[in-house]
Design a protein around this motif. Structure first.
Motif, mmCIF file in Angstrom:
data_model
loop_
_atom_site.group_PDB
_atom_site.id
_atom_site.type_symbol
_atom_site.label_atom_id
_atom_site.label_comp_id
_atom_site.label_asym_id
_atom_site.label_seq_id
_atom_site.Cartn_x
_atom_site.Cartn_y
_atom_site.Cartn_z
ATOM 1 N N GLU A 16 0.822 -1.213 0.000
ATOM 2 C CA GLU A 16 0.000 0.000 0.000
ATOM 3 C C GLU A 16 0.855 1.261 0.000
ATOM 4 O O GLU A 16 0.530 2.251 -0.662
ATOM 5 N N ARG A 19 2.461 1.715 -3.413
ATOM 6 C CA ARG A 19 1.426 2.154 -4.343
ATOM 7 C C ARG A 19 1.171 3.652 -4.220
ATOM 8 O O ARG A 19 1.033 4.354 -5.217
ATOM 9 N N GLU A 20 1.101 4.121 -2.990
ATOM 10 C CA GLU A 20 0.770 5.535 -2.788
ATOM 11 C C GLU A 20 1.924 6.464 -3.127
ATOM 12 O O GLU A 20 1.724 7.545 -3.674
ATOM 13 N N TYR A 92 -10.506 -4.597 -6.967
ATOM 14 C CA TYR A 92 -9.098 -4.573 -6.570
ATOM 15 C C TYR A 92 -8.531 -3.155 -6.614
ATOM 16 O O TYR A 92 -7.831 -2.730 -5.698
ATOM 17 N N PHE A 93 -8.857 -2.429 -7.664
ATOM 18 C CA PHE A 93 -8.330 -1.066 -7.813
ATOM 19 C C PHE A 93 -9.248 -0.038 -7.163
ATOM 20 O O PHE A 93 -9.061 1.170 -7.358
ATOM 21 N N ARG A 94 -10.226 -0.524 -6.401
ATOM 22 C CA ARG A 94 -11.123 0.358 -5.663
ATOM 23 C C ARG A 94 -11.682 1.458 -6.546
ATOM 24 O O ARG A 94 -11.578 2.653 -6.218
ATOM 25 N N ARG A 97 -9.367 4.356 -7.136
ATOM 26 C CA ARG A 97 -8.709 5.053 -6.019
ATOM 27 C C ARG A 97 -7.339 4.444 -5.729
ATOM 28 O O ARG A 97 -6.451 5.113 -5.203
ATOM 29 N N ARG A 98 -7.199 3.171 -6.077
ATOM 30 C CA ARG A 98 -5.946 2.470 -5.873
ATOM 31 C C ARG A 98 -5.295 2.287 -7.245
ATOM 32 O O ARG A 98 -5.972 1.932 -8.207
ATOM 33 N N ARG A 162 -7.371 8.909 -11.720
ATOM 34 C CA ARG A 162 -6.565 9.540 -10.675
ATOM 35 C C ARG A 162 -6.255 10.981 -11.004
ATOM 36 O O ARG A 162 -6.276 11.855 -10.135
#
Lengths: 186, 186
Positions: A16, A19-20, A92-94, A97-98, A162
């Motif tokens: 996480e 990713r961010e 999975y990718f929300r 958002r992810r 995004r």
DNA sequence: GTCTATACAGTGATAGAC
DNA sequence: GTCTATCACTGTATAGAC
């Protein structure tokens, strides 16, 4: 208070953060800050440091996709597997958002460090999707182009949603892609 | 030997470095290393440091797209402008060897720093493309979806072609996208 | 405008106490 | 296994000589 970890517990936390922030901006102190895991523990589980952490995360991500997406595409009912792919990818990718860690790593110099893991992830995704499309009645060449369109389209949808900070763009893009891949089958 | 620069000469050099390394991995020492421009000069032109450099690069990229892509899409013959977009995009991104700086910035925490520049770039691209599609005979709602599909598709093609290290994937993706946007017009 | 020198916070990484 | 202390190094940024 002291928490004892296993390596398998840490990897998703690392994922996480990578990713961010991306690979370069992920520092050990920020990992400690967010997870509460000290440098000592981190180097105990990952003697190779940050690079080994990222490699473990990539392997974990790959294993998830292999199990949840690629294998069904290769083995299960083609129509159902493709339909499941869209919903699983959206979850999975929300809804955007992810982001996709592998796709993000591909865009900067991080690619050079993990080129085979990055290439393999996409190669196997495209191959599995092509396999399903062919079983659903699509000619090989067209299935290849459609599979590339689907996988690339997901990555593009992540970038766009995004950039615009708008999850509806992601969901709508997946719907459009689903129609594109559906149109050719019979 | 001593070279004297203008700010306008430096920005394209910075752009290429940010594109290759990403924002976080671009350090002043690597800029000096690649360009021969010392820290003194860099801070003379960009007192705000790395953040001001990246902002200048984003503005420069935006100006190029505004002139070469968006304005033709809004003003010129719709069919010609869309066709020109595909060839210009293929050239600009060097068939996928060069990535989109704005898209890459959107994927990590860099987005927070430059959110309005990143959002504006994509908003205006989509709006301009939708305008051209509508002038070519497309209904508004469909034009919006197609414009998003086109712009997202380009970003995805960049990710995929870089991940696979294969420029043919990029070129082929652009051709597929061109067909998608062509099919609806009359 | 460009260069060199320098400040000082943050980096990945290691060693040893517990 | 986890923590703290510490390492050498690189990061951004500044100041002043030229």
């Amino acid at each position: 208070m002291k928490t004892v970890y296993e390596r398998a517990d840490i990897v998703p936390l690392l994922a996480e953060i990578f990713r961010e922030l991306g690979y370069a901006a992920t520092s050990l102190s920020r990992i400690t800050e967010r997870t509460g895991i000290g440098k000592g523990s981190l180097y105990h589980f990952f003697p190779g440091g940050k690079e080994e952490m990222a490699a473990a995360v990539l392997a974990d991500v790959d294993a998830w996709f292999e199990h949840a997406i690629y294998q069904p595409l290769r083995r299960d009912d083609a129509r159902q597997a493709v339909a499941a792919m869209w919903t699983n990818v959206n979850d999975y990718f929300r809804s955007g958002r992810r982001i996709c860690l592998v796709g993000a790593f591909a865009l900067d110099e991080t690619r050079e460090r993990f080129s085979s893991a990055i290439g393999g992830y996409f190669i196997r995704w495209i191959d599995a999707l092509r396999s399903a499309l062919m079983r659903a009645g699509c000619a090989e060449e067209e299935a290849q182009v459609l599979a590339e369109e689907g996988v690339a389209g997901i990555q593009g949808a992540l970038v766009l949603s995004r950039a615009l900070d708008d999850t509806t763009v992601f969901t709508r893009s997946l719907e459009t892609l689903a129609k594109r891949l559906d149109a050719v089958r019979r």
